[in-house]
Design a protein around this motif. Structure first.
Motif, mmCIF file in Angstrom:
data_model
loop_
_atom_site.group_PDB
_atom_site.id
_atom_site.type_symbol
_atom_site.label_atom_id
_atom_site.label_comp_id
_atom_site.label_asym_id
_atom_site.label_seq_id
_atom_site.Cartn_x
_atom_site.Cartn_y
_atom_site.Cartn_z
ATOM 1 N N ALA A 264 0.701 -1.107 0.013
ATOM 2 C CA ALA A 264 -0.088 0.049 -0.026
ATOM 3 C C ALA A 264 0.916 1.160 -0.093
ATOM 4 C CB ALA A 264 -0.831 -0.111 1.127
ATOM 5 N N SER A 429 -11.991 6.930 -3.945
ATOM 6 C CA SER A 429 -11.993 5.617 -3.537
ATOM 7 C C SER A 429 -13.360 5.280 -3.883
ATOM 8 C CB SER A 429 -11.857 5.677 -2.301
ATOM 9 O OG SER A 429 -11.776 4.290 -1.694
ATOM 10 N N TYR A 437 -11.564 0.310 -4.457
ATOM 11 C CA TYR A 437 -10.615 0.713 -5.269
ATOM 12 C C TYR A 437 -10.198 2.219 -5.162
ATOM 13 C CZ TYR A 437 -8.130 1.928 -9.867
ATOM 14 O OH TYR A 437 -7.334 2.397 -10.608
ATOM 15 N N GLU A 452 -4.690 1.681 -5.236
ATOM 16 C CA GLU A 452 -4.969 0.722 -4.318
ATOM 17 C C GLU A 452 -6.322 -0.231 -4.554
ATOM 18 O OE1 GLU A 452 -4.655 2.305 -0.110
ATOM 19 O OE2 GLU A 452 -5.195 4.119 -1.394
ATOM 20 N N TYR A 454 -8.344 -3.396 -2.501
ATOM 21 C CA TYR A 454 -8.492 -4.257 -1.377
ATOM 22 C C TYR A 454 -9.872 -4.878 -1.573
ATOM 23 C CZ TYR A 454 -5.193 -1.040 0.616
ATOM 24 O OH TYR A 454 -4.052 -0.196 0.642
ATOM 25 N N ARG A 464 -3.490 -6.725 2.261
ATOM 26 C CA ARG A 464 -2.684 -6.711 0.959
ATOM 27 C C ARG A 464 -3.330 -5.887 -0.157
ATOM 28 N NH1 ARG A 464 0.446 -11.310 -2.482
ATOM 29 N NH2 ARG A 464 1.722 -9.867 -3.889
ATOM 30 N N ASN A 465 -2.476 -4.853 -0.771
ATOM 31 C CA ASN A 465 -3.058 -4.078 -1.909
ATOM 32 C C ASN A 465 -2.685 -5.043 -3.040
ATOM 33 O OD1 ASN A 465 -3.420 -2.212 -3.845
ATOM 34 N ND2 ASN A 465 -1.745 -0.995 -3.571
#
Length: 498
Positions: A264, A429, A437, A452, A454, A464-465
């Motif tokens: 990230a 986002s 995203y 990013e 998730y 984790r990205n």
């Protein structure tokens, strides 16, 4: 002869009856329409996570909010438009995104950028409602002053224990000795991050706010009202009467893992400076396990304290016989991190910061239902307009949730959008059914500098990205196009309004 008289009399009676019905309809229609008008009561709760009994978190003691959920629709996937007080509240009240309003920080009052913006207080004021604001509603208390029929000062209070106040006085004296002035002096004189005082509820601000609302309900029971009640807790400091702390055991709070998502970008996170302002909190580095559990305990106590204040207002609404004619909304202005990822407070685009509790209880609609429909807080304004029989203002960027209130299985939007600035960068986002995203954009040249992705299909947290993994390339492309389309549409709207 008898038959003729009967026919003539019947004809005359029918004529009179027709006239009577016409006159009755002429006079009764406005009364019928008036009787359909509903009062509105909106609870604003600061820093409230969707971590309540009604959201499946049985360890949290929130009986009054749970009762409200059983009398309405609970929105499991509602999202604020920016995870900080002022932009989030302004966005919700105006039904417009932060980019449209031009409000991204705590220093910008509502009408600095759009002086004539339509808001809920203005709309309902201009439509004949008593408009009442108690406690923290807007971040800037005087926003929309001209459209509130009742806007008393917010009661002042941070701590109830005299020892807490003494420690603040000492800190202030020490800071003045060092030559600290202005805003910096206020920051230097913060007290402890929590307090458990053996006092009654009325030692704290939120109880005073509840009493203001209760008194106003008694005065306004024969009037149509739009009332907003803003409770400060569970915002820092985590201060609540001791009996709310006693609802929990310290050992029940599990310290989260202190680890950022792999891959990230660092600009996605903060150093949680808001908490570091308080006495006893380290200026850098993580909290100890003991401090973490202590603050988690304090936060839970404050949630239960706020819940009790909601219960007092709702009890008075019931006592006055107003419940069946009142739409009730309860929401949190943004989420909050309690040590997850080793972070605290809000100020990010993460799921924990942008997901909020939202409960909407409206007479004649679904009760005790839970919906997975994606919702933005800009949807509240158009929803309340529709539920009260009005026409949604053209400025509103949200979508009415009335279809979801009728059928909780309905969906009104494919995704929810949030954003957060970092200096000259803006993170946008997009939250879909299972994914979050984010694109970080250089505001000056519009170039994407970080992304990013998730997976939130099973959890609010992600380790984790995934954005660089080949197996997610198609998903990233699709979400990026959706975000780009949204941004282009929004930019056109802003330009057209200028």
């Amino acid at each position: 002869m008898t038959t003729g008289l009967l026919n003539k009399s019947t004809s005359l009676d029918m004529k009179h009856l027709t006239v009577f019905i016409y006159l009755l309809l002429s006079f009764s229609t406005p009364l019928a329409l008036a009787s359909e008008k509903k009062n509105i009561l909106v609870f604003f709760i600061d820093d409230l996570r969707p971590e309540l009994g009604c959201y499946g978190q049985d360890y949290i003691n929130s009986p009054n909010i749970d009762a409200l959920a059983s009398d309405g629709v609970l929105f499991n996937r509602a999202y604020c438009q920016q995870a900080i007080c002022a932009p989030s509240r302004a966005s919700m009240m105006a039904g417009q995104h932060p980019d449209t309003l031009g409000i991204y920080d705590l220093t910008s009052p509502l009408r600095r950028t759009i002086p004539d913006s339509m808001t809920m207080p203005r709309y309902f004021f201009e439509n004949g409602y008593e408009t009442l604001s108690f406690g923290k509603v807007y971040h800037h208390h005087t926003d929309d002053r001209e459209y509130w029929t009742d806007l008393p000062d917010v009661p002042g209070e941070l701590y109830a224990n005299p020892r807490s106040l003494e420690s603040i006085a000492l800190l202030k004296t020490q800071a003045k000795t060092r030559g600290v002035k202005g805003v910096a002096l206020g920051r230097a004189a913060r007290g402890p991050a929590f307090e458990a005082a053996d006092v009654e509820d009325d030692a704290y601000r939120d109880c005073a706010v509840a009493n203001q609302a209760i008194n106003a309900l008694q005065r306004s029971k024969d009037k149509l009202f739009f009332m907003c009640v803003g409770f400060a807790k569970p915002h820092l400091p985590f201060s609540a009467p001791q009996r709310y702390w006693d609802l929990y055991r310290r050992e029940q709070f599990i310290v989260p893992e202190r680890k950022l998502p792999q891959g990230a970008p660092l600009l996605a996170f903060t150093s949680w400076g808001e908490l570091r302002l308080y006495q006893g909190i380290p200026q850098e580095g993580p909290l100890s396990d003991e401090q973490t559990q202590e603050l988690m305990h304090g936060y839970a106590a404050c949630v239960s304290f706020a819940d009790a204040q909601v219960g007092k207002v709702m009890a008075e609404l019931d006592r006055l016989g107003l419940r069946d004619n009142t739409i009730v909304v309860l929401w949190g202005d943004h989420g909050y991190k309690l040590g997850e990822y080793g972070l605290w407070c809000k100020h990010t685009n993460l799921e924990l910061d942008t997901r909020v509790p939202l409960i909407l209880s409206a007479p004649g609609f679904a009760k005790g239902e839970r919906t997975e429909a994606l919702v933005e807080m800009v949807d509240v304004f158009p929803t309340l307009v529709k539920l009260t029989g009005g026409d949604i203002p053209e400025s509103c960027e949200g979508t009415s949730l009335e279809p979801v209130l009728k059928d909780p299985g309905e969906a009104t939007r494919p995704y929810a959008l949030s954003q957060y600035p970092r200096g000259t960068k803006m993170g946008y986002s997009l939250r879909t059914d299972g994914w979050r995203y984010t694109e970080w954009v250089n505001i000056e040249n519009k170039k994407i500098i970080a992304r990013e992705l998730y997976d939130h299909r099973d959890s609010q947290e992600s380790s984790r990205n995934l954005v660089e993994l080949p197996e997610y390339a198609d998903l990233v492309s699709t979400l990026s196009k959706q975000l780009d389309t949204h941004q282009r549409t929004a930019a056109r709207k802003v330009k057209a309004g200028q």
